[in-house]
Design a protein around this motif. Sequence first.
Motif, PDB file in Angstrom:
ATOM      1  N   SER A 175       0.837  -1.202   0.000  1.00  0.00           N
ATOM      2  CA  SER A 175       0.000   0.000   0.000  1.00  0.00           C
ATOM      3  C   SER A 175       0.873   1.253   0.000  1.00  0.00           C
ATOM      4  O   SER A 175       0.423   2.333  -0.326  1.00  0.00           O
ATOM      5  N   ARG A 176       2.163   1.101   0.376  1.00  0.00           N
ATOM      6  CA  ARG A 176       3.084   2.231   0.263  1.00  0.00           C
ATOM      7  C   ARG A 176       3.726   2.277  -1.121  1.00  0.00           C
ATOM      8  O   ARG A 176       4.690   3.001  -1.343  1.00  0.00           O
ATOM      9  N   GLY A 177       3.264   1.423  -2.009  1.00  0.00           N
ATOM     10  CA  GLY A 177       3.724   1.506  -3.395  1.00  0.00           C
ATOM     11  C   GLY A 177       4.892   0.602  -3.724  1.00  0.00           C
ATOM     12  O   GLY A 177       5.518   0.755  -4.766  1.00  0.00           O
ATOM     13  N   MET A 178       5.212  -0.344  -2.835  1.00  0.00           N
ATOM     14  CA  MET A 178       6.310  -1.244  -3.146  1.00  0.00           C
ATOM     15  C   MET A 178       5.898  -2.225  -4.240  1.00  0.00           C
ATOM     16  O   MET A 178       4.805  -2.764  -4.206  1.00  0.00           O
ATOM     17  N   GLU A 179       6.795  -2.422  -5.207  1.00  0.00           N
ATOM     18  CA  GLU A 179       6.496  -3.373  -6.273  1.00  0.00           C
ATOM     19  C   GLU A 179       7.022  -4.752  -5.901  1.00  0.00           C
ATOM     20  O   GLU A 179       8.172  -4.886  -5.501  1.00  0.00           O
ATOM     21  N   THR A 180       6.173  -5.746  -6.008  1.00  0.00           N
ATOM     22  CA  THR A 180       6.608  -7.104  -5.673  1.00  0.00           C
ATOM     23  C   THR A 180       6.632  -7.994  -6.914  1.00  0.00           C
ATOM     24  O   THR A 180       6.835  -9.189  -6.818  1.00  0.00           O
ATOM     25  N   GLU A 181       6.371  -7.374  -8.068  1.00  0.00           N
ATOM     26  CA  GLU A 181       6.436  -8.147  -9.307  1.00  0.00           C
ATOM     27  C   GLU A 181       7.280  -7.404 -10.334  1.00  0.00           C
ATOM     28  O   GLU A 181       7.590  -6.231 -10.150  1.00  0.00           O
ATOM     29  N   GLY A 182       7.665  -8.116 -11.404  1.00  0.00           N
ATOM     30  CA  GLY A 182       8.444  -7.469 -12.457  1.00  0.00           C
ATOM     31  C   GLY A 182       9.840  -8.043 -12.545  1.00  0.00           C
ATOM     32  O   GLY A 182      10.057  -9.219 -12.278  1.00  0.00           O
ATOM     33  N   LYS A 183      10.800  -7.180 -12.891  1.00  0.00           N
ATOM     34  CA  LYS A 183      12.166  -7.645 -13.122  1.00  0.00           C
ATOM     35  C   LYS A 183      12.797  -8.167 -11.838  1.00  0.00           C
ATOM     36  O   LYS A 183      12.424  -7.776 -10.742  1.00  0.00           O
ATOM     37  N   LEU A 184      13.814  -9.018 -12.001  1.00  0.00           N
ATOM     38  CA  LEU A 184      14.495  -9.617 -10.860  1.00  0.00           C
ATOM     39  C   LEU A 184      15.023  -8.556  -9.894  1.00  0.00           C
ATOM     40  O   LEU A 184      14.856  -8.668  -8.684  1.00  0.00           O
ATOM     41  N   ALA A 185      15.636  -7.485 -10.447  1.00  0.00           N
ATOM     42  CA  ALA A 185      16.201  -6.435  -9.595  1.00  0.00           C
ATOM     43  C   ALA A 185      15.115  -5.800  -8.730  1.00  0.00           C
ATOM     44  O   ALA A 185      15.332  -5.502  -7.554  1.00  0.00           O
ATOM     45  N   VAL A 186      13.929  -5.598  -9.321  1.00  0.00           N
ATOM     46  CA  VAL A 186      12.815  -4.989  -8.589  1.00  0.00           C
ATOM     47  C   VAL A 186      12.394  -5.903  -7.443  1.00  0.00           C
ATOM     48  O   VAL A 186      12.210  -5.471  -6.295  1.00  0.00           O
ATOM     49  N   ARG A 187      12.277  -7.197  -7.748  1.00  0.00           N
ATOM     50  CA  ARG A 187      11.816  -8.149  -6.734  1.00  0.00           C
ATOM     51  C   ARG A 187      12.860  -8.319  -5.632  1.00  0.00           C
ATOM     52  O   ARG A 187      12.530  -8.432  -4.464  1.00  0.00           O
ATOM     53  N   LEU A 188      14.143  -8.297  -6.046  1.00  0.00           N
ATOM     54  CA  LEU A 188      15.213  -8.437  -5.059  1.00  0.00           C
ATOM     55  C   LEU A 188      15.220  -7.233  -4.120  1.00  0.00           C
ATOM     56  O   LEU A 188      15.406  -7.370  -2.907  1.00  0.00           O
ATOM     57  N   LYS A 189      14.962  -6.056  -4.687  1.00  0.00           N
ATOM     58  CA  LYS A 189      14.930  -4.842  -3.870  1.00  0.00           C
ATOM     59  C   LYS A 189      13.776  -4.881  -2.872  1.00  0.00           C
ATOM     60  O   LYS A 189      13.873  -4.350  -1.779  1.00  0.00           O
ATOM     61  N   ALA A 190      12.680  -5.520  -3.292  1.00  0.00           N
ATOM     62  CA  ALA A 190      11.502  -5.596  -2.425  1.00  0.00           C
ATOM     63  C   ALA A 190      11.748  -6.475  -1.204  1.00  0.00           C
ATOM     64  O   ALA A 190      11.056  -6.369  -0.202  1.00  0.00           O
ATOM     65  N   PHE A 191      12.775  -7.334  -1.296  1.00  0.00           N
ATOM     66  CA  PHE A 191      13.023  -8.277  -0.213  1.00  0.00           C
ATOM     67  C   PHE A 191      13.364  -7.556   1.102  1.00  0.00           C
ATOM     68  O   PHE A 191      12.920  -7.964   2.169  1.00  0.00           O
ATOM     69  N   PHE A 192      14.142  -6.445   0.996  1.00  0.00           N
ATOM     70  CA  PHE A 192      14.611  -5.766   2.216  1.00  0.00           C
ATOM     71  C   PHE A 192      13.488  -5.159   3.054  1.00  0.00           C
ATOM     72  O   PHE A 192      13.423  -5.419   4.248  1.00  0.00           O
ATOM     73  N   PRO A 193      12.609  -4.335   2.446  1.00  0.00           N
ATOM     74  CA  PRO A 193      11.541  -3.780   3.283  1.00  0.00           C
ATOM     75  C   PRO A 193      10.593  -4.855   3.824  1.00  0.00           C
ATOM     76  O   PRO A 193       9.847  -4.592   4.763  1.00  0.00           O
ATOM     77  N   LEU A 194      10.628  -6.043   3.241  1.00  0.00           N
ATOM     78  CA  LEU A 194       9.766  -7.106   3.771  1.00  0.00           C
ATOM     79  C   LEU A 194      10.423  -7.783   4.973  1.00  0.00           C
ATOM     80  O   LEU A 194       9.802  -7.953   6.018  1.00  0.00           O
ATOM     81  N   ILE A 195      11.686  -8.168   4.819  1.00  0.00           N
ATOM     82  CA  ILE A 195      12.326  -8.935   5.883  1.00  0.00           C
ATOM     83  C   ILE A 195      12.768  -8.018   7.036  1.00  0.00           C
ATOM     84  O   ILE A 195      12.757  -8.429   8.197  1.00  0.00           O
ATOM     85  N   GLY A 196      13.113  -6.768   6.710  1.00  0.00           N
ATOM     86  CA  GLY A 196      13.610  -5.829   7.728  1.00  0.00           C
ATOM     87  C   GLY A 196      12.728  -5.725   8.967  1.00  0.00           C
ATOM     88  O   GLY A 196      13.184  -5.988  10.079  1.00  0.00           O
ATOM     89  N   PRO A 197      11.450  -5.352   8.786  1.00  0.00           N
ATOM     90  CA  PRO A 197      10.590  -5.199   9.966  1.00  0.00           C
ATOM     91  C   PRO A 197      10.424  -6.502  10.763  1.00  0.00           C
ATOM     92  O   PRO A 197      10.368  -6.459  11.981  1.00  0.00           O
ATOM     93  N   VAL A 198      10.381  -7.634  10.062  1.00  0.00           N
ATOM     94  CA  VAL A 198      10.224  -8.914  10.767  1.00  0.00           C
ATOM     95  C   VAL A 198      11.422  -9.142  11.682  1.00  0.00           C
ATOM     96  O   VAL A 198      11.278  -9.525  12.845  1.00  0.00           O
ATOM     97  N   VAL A 199      12.619  -8.872  11.146  1.00  0.00           N
ATOM     98  CA  VAL A 199      13.827  -9.108  11.925  1.00  0.00           C
ATOM     99  C   VAL A 199      13.886  -8.169  13.121  1.00  0.00           C
ATOM    100  O   VAL A 199      14.102  -8.593  14.256  1.00  0.00           O
TER     101      VAL A 199
ATOM    102  N   TYR B 177      24.292  -9.126   6.450  1.00  0.00           N
ATOM    103  CA  TYR B 177      25.196  -8.045   6.834  1.00  0.00           C
ATOM    104  C   TYR B 177      24.456  -6.707   6.835  1.00  0.00           C
ATOM    105  O   TYR B 177      24.592  -5.914   7.755  1.00  0.00           O
ATOM    106  N   GLY B 178      23.653  -6.478   5.779  1.00  0.00           N
ATOM    107  CA  GLY B 178      22.878  -5.239   5.700  1.00  0.00           C
ATOM    108  C   GLY B 178      21.965  -5.059   6.903  1.00  0.00           C
ATOM    109  O   GLY B 178      21.898  -3.979   7.490  1.00  0.00           O
TER     110      GLY B 178
END
Lengths: 260, 200, 289
Positions: A175-199, B177-178
């Motif tokens: 809902s904040r506009g993060m893209e979870t589909e598309g090119k590999l780079a886009v999807r890889l970038k989406a991984f951080f805001p997802l896992i960050g808060p959980v950790v 690491y990040g």
Amino acid sequence: MYLNSMSLYQPRQSLIHRIDPISKIFYILAAVAVPFILPTVTVAVICLLVSAVILLLAKVFRKVIPLVGFSMVILLSVVVIQGLFMAENKIPLFRLGPLIFYQEGLSFALGLSLRVLNIISAFAILVLTTKPSDLIESLVRKGLSPKIGYVLSSVLQIIPQMTATMGTIMDAQRSRGMETEGKLAVRLKAFFPLIGPVVMNSLINTRERAMALEVRGFNSPVPKTFLNQEFKSAYSKIIQWTLILIIIMALVWRILGWLK
Amino acid sequence: MSKKGMWSLKLTTASLVLIPAAVAINFIGKSFAGVLKLPLWLDAIGTVLASMLAGPIIGALCGAINNIIYGLTMDPISFVYAITSVAIGLAVGIMAYNGWVSSLWKAFFVGIVVALVSAVVSTPINIGFWKGQTGNIWGDALYAILIAHKNPVWLSSFLDEFVVDLPDKIATVMISYGIFKGLPKKLTVLYSNDNKTETL
Amino acid sequence: MAEIKIMVTVDNLKYRYPLTEELALKGVSLEIASGEFIGVIGPNMAGKSTLCQALVGLVPQFYHGAYGGRVIIDGLDAAHIELSKLASKVGIVFQNPFTQVTGAKMTVYDEVAFGLENMGLARTEMIRRIDEALTMLDIYEFRSHNPFDLSGGQMQRMAIASIIAMRPQVIIFDEPTSQLDPQGSEEVFKAVRSLSRQGMTIIMVEHKIEKIAKYADRVLLLHQGRVVDFDRPQKVFSRPDLENYGVTAPVFTNICKGLNITDKTSGLYPVTLDDTYRQLRANNSEFGK
């Protein structure tokens, strides 16, 4: 009641469910050791049949299928690759288009599949008919550190608690506009805001939970007692000794085979 | 962490409670990687993070418990691969203690080492269980080519595992690491097991 | 009259968290008698949570850092005694009910047993204590539920039951309702009050100032790691400089200040509705003379 906990346990009324977890661990040892000591197809098939009968008695036979499913891909891959390319391959068995399958490779793959199915079925008896909490408590009574026991039990409940927050985080970030589909780079970038808060969340929780455990005597030097009475079945000792005897007999058989 | 601290078996409550969290992070990392259809497993972020935070002993315990739990709740075969997870925890823990988790480039190198360790430890298991295969399409395709050209099983098996592990473990260590760098010091200090109380 | 027994002695307590510069507690001294209900108030960074954690030994035993002075709970030195031993004298209930669940137990009943198993109690004694604690907290009906299935208020009462089953004489509540909805908060306050009535020593940090005014025998006002005041609620809340310490007086105190409803001899303002009513009656009957 079991929704909150990760478990394959199938509550049923059966003879097998009434057997204690330690005896089931002995069964796994025997079911793995015997075909290893006597590596023939007959022995593997007998072991597999015994496990199948036990699973039927426990009324959980069909629940083994998803467990086997995890190993299905690799088993298929073994059948194809060893059937085609195993170094020992000599006798062609059949042809699929340009591919020739060999007898040695396929019979090797069959033996391997039997061994794996055998191990999975033996484990299935334990995990499908035993409450994880009973298993862990039995192990702690047998000398496993109560702290490791705590860690094992809490993982089973904490994973479902944390996965419940996964969906919430996905929705929030989308809902904040993060893209979870598309090119590999886009999807890889989406991984951080997802896992960050959980950790972050889970690490902050560990501090509070550690304090809550400390004030409830987690580090107490006194030997721990148990609220629940020990899970004992009438024939535990008989079952365990019989299984040990079977392993010894297999060893003797093997040694006799060498001597001949 | 001091020299004495790295191998200390006296585990603090905070670092023990880190283990269930780390195993859950492994699980969630893998789930998110699945949801995003990433070509990586990313199923060891928790173990790697715990090793960075609390050292090799906790890292190894995380690895072992991770696979025991998978074995109990999903795939019984994963019990056997507990050895690989333990080795990953030990490797990251030791390298972190020796200052190898201090920049992204160093983390990249740690990722390569972890992939090597993982492949070296997994290969005998793969050979014992699956005649060296892994079940990964790309890895097994390479294995098939190598075997068809009469290469030895151990080499084909090692490369089968290594080509899959290399990108995955590099990504895992760099992501960990990040996250590790972003954690507040006030939190990370708790997992160190040789804190002393000063007297005022 | 019964002899007053001192349960808690804090003597010149100083503490600094690891990796920080400033002291979180800068020489706190106080005494608390058995059976007292102490309300702890003050703004953020006043040292309320740090003090609570020092009373159960988590400061310094869990956090380490730098520690000075002494905390004595019924004769035990909180900084040095094994935390599990101290747990049978003093217990603590934290803010977040979720993180107080051990996560290792499948039912509420087993969850409450966790601390008792660690203490090495006999099974029959455990059952007696758990039954009693669950009944006291009014959650006996949920005994076979999974702890994570409870509402916030129920979960927090389970946390309290888990502590009182260990039979401490002192219970510390560190903002026990800050993460609960109004109904859950009321459930918890009711429970705290009934524990206090049974003679337990209670120390409660709470932002809901009306609750402190209503229940506390004495109020401890902390500010920047120091004790500003430690006295009857009427005295602390009547301080003209109260707002300088980031604390707002209870609604009734402020109304009474506005209307100048005060005890003529002491000059103190009422702090609760009952107080106000009593004071009005007293003042009116004076007028009637």
